[in-house]
Design a protein around this motif. Structure first.
Motif, PDB file in Angstrom:
ATOM      1  N   UNK A 103     -26.654 -15.776 -38.875  1.00  0.00           N
ATOM      2  CA  UNK A 103     -25.658 -14.770 -38.479  1.00  0.00           C
ATOM      3  C   UNK A 103     -24.850 -14.226 -39.659  1.00  0.00           C
ATOM      4  N   UNK A 104     -25.036 -14.788 -40.850  1.00  0.00           N
ATOM      5  CA  UNK A 104     -24.406 -14.227 -42.048  1.00  0.00           C
ATOM      6  C   UNK A 104     -25.220 -13.073 -42.617  1.00  0.00           C
ATOM      7  N   UNK A 105     -26.391 -12.847 -42.068  1.00  0.00           N
ATOM      8  CA  UNK A 105     -27.234 -11.747 -42.526  1.00  0.00           C
ATOM      9  C   UNK A 105     -26.528 -10.417 -42.335  1.00  0.00           C
ATOM     10  N   UNK A 106     -26.427  -9.643 -43.419  1.00  0.00           N
ATOM     11  CA  UNK A 106     -25.713  -8.367 -43.373  1.00  0.00           C
ATOM     12  C   UNK A 106     -25.786  -7.712 -44.745  1.00  0.00           C
ATOM     13  N   UNK A 107     -25.355  -6.472 -44.803  1.00  0.00           N
ATOM     14  CA  UNK A 107     -25.044  -5.837 -46.083  1.00  0.00           C
ATOM     15  C   UNK A 107     -23.600  -6.178 -46.404  1.00  0.00           C
ATOM     16  N   UNK A 108     -23.381  -6.730 -47.581  1.00  0.00           N
ATOM     17  CA  UNK A 108     -22.040  -7.111 -48.007  1.00  0.00           C
ATOM     18  C   UNK A 108     -21.497  -6.055 -48.966  1.00  0.00           C
ATOM     19  N   UNK A 109     -20.295  -5.595 -48.670  1.00  0.00           N
ATOM     20  CA  UNK A 109     -19.667  -4.552 -49.474  1.00  0.00           C
ATOM     21  C   UNK A 109     -18.308  -5.028 -49.974  1.00  0.00           C
ATOM     22  N   UNK A 110     -17.948  -4.592 -51.158  1.00  0.00           N
ATOM     23  CA  UNK A 110     -16.611  -4.907 -51.645  1.00  0.00           C
ATOM     24  C   UNK A 110     -15.773  -3.636 -51.718  1.00  0.00           C
ATOM     25  N   UNK A 111     -14.498  -3.848 -51.522  1.00  0.00           N
ATOM     26  CA  UNK A 111     -13.511  -2.774 -51.549  1.00  0.00           C
ATOM     27  C   UNK A 111     -12.352  -3.205 -52.424  1.00  0.00           C
ATOM     28  N   UNK A 112     -11.904  -2.341 -53.288  1.00  0.00           N
ATOM     29  CA  UNK A 112     -10.738  -2.616 -54.121  1.00  0.00           C
ATOM     30  C   UNK A 112      -9.689  -1.546 -53.839  1.00  0.00           C
ATOM     31  N   UNK A 113      -8.512  -1.991 -53.415  1.00  0.00           N
ATOM     32  CA  UNK A 113      -7.421  -1.055 -53.120  1.00  0.00           C
ATOM     33  C   UNK A 113      -6.223  -1.417 -53.970  1.00  0.00           C
ATOM     34  N   UNK A 114      -5.651  -0.414 -54.619  1.00  0.00           N
ATOM     35  CA  UNK A 114      -4.472  -0.641 -55.445  1.00  0.00           C
ATOM     36  C   UNK A 114      -3.376  -1.297 -54.605  1.00  0.00           C
ATOM     37  N   UNK A 115      -2.769  -2.350 -55.147  1.00  0.00           N
ATOM     38  CA  UNK A 115      -1.838  -3.166 -54.374  1.00  0.00           C
ATOM     39  C   UNK A 115      -0.644  -2.375 -53.852  1.00  0.00           C
TER      40      UNK A 115
END
Length: 117
Positions: free
Chosen positions: A88-100
């Protein structure tokens, strides 16, 4: 040009481990809140983990105790160490960076993780 790039995905058996990387180019992650998400076809994007600009980590309950988010000393790469992987961990993993303290944010293209015998 400022961008994020994920890497480290692949095919792994249940119970195995992978380490994903989210690398920033053109900027550092020092003042950013970085989040990992995952997405599977037909489902909404799901939040997985966060590391804040002051290195506070948070996790979704489904991955707590199995995944670890961390940031490199050079403040240019965030990692997601994944252990005891489940199908169930199968997926496309994406990262996001947002200025604090602002609305500036960046997304990577994603990396595929497949957990299968």
């Amino acid at each position: 040009q400022k961008q994020l790039e994920e890497s480290g995905g692949g095919l792994v058996q249940p119970g195995g481990s992978l380490r994903l990387s989210c690398a920033a180019s053109g900027f550092t992650l020092r003042n950013y809140v970085v989040k990992w998400y995952r997405q599977t076809p037909g489902k909404e994007r799901e939040w997985v983990a966060t590391i804040t600009n002051i290195d506070i980590a948070e996790y979704d309950e489904s991955v707590k105790g199995r995944f670890t988010i961390s940031k490199d000393n050079d403040q240019k790469t965030v990692y997601l160490q994944m252990r005891s992987l489940k199908p169930e961990d199968t997926a496309v993993y994406l990262c996001n960076a947002r200025l604090a303290w602002g609305s500036t944010q960046y997304w990577g293209q994603g990396t595929q993780v497949t957990v299968s015998p």
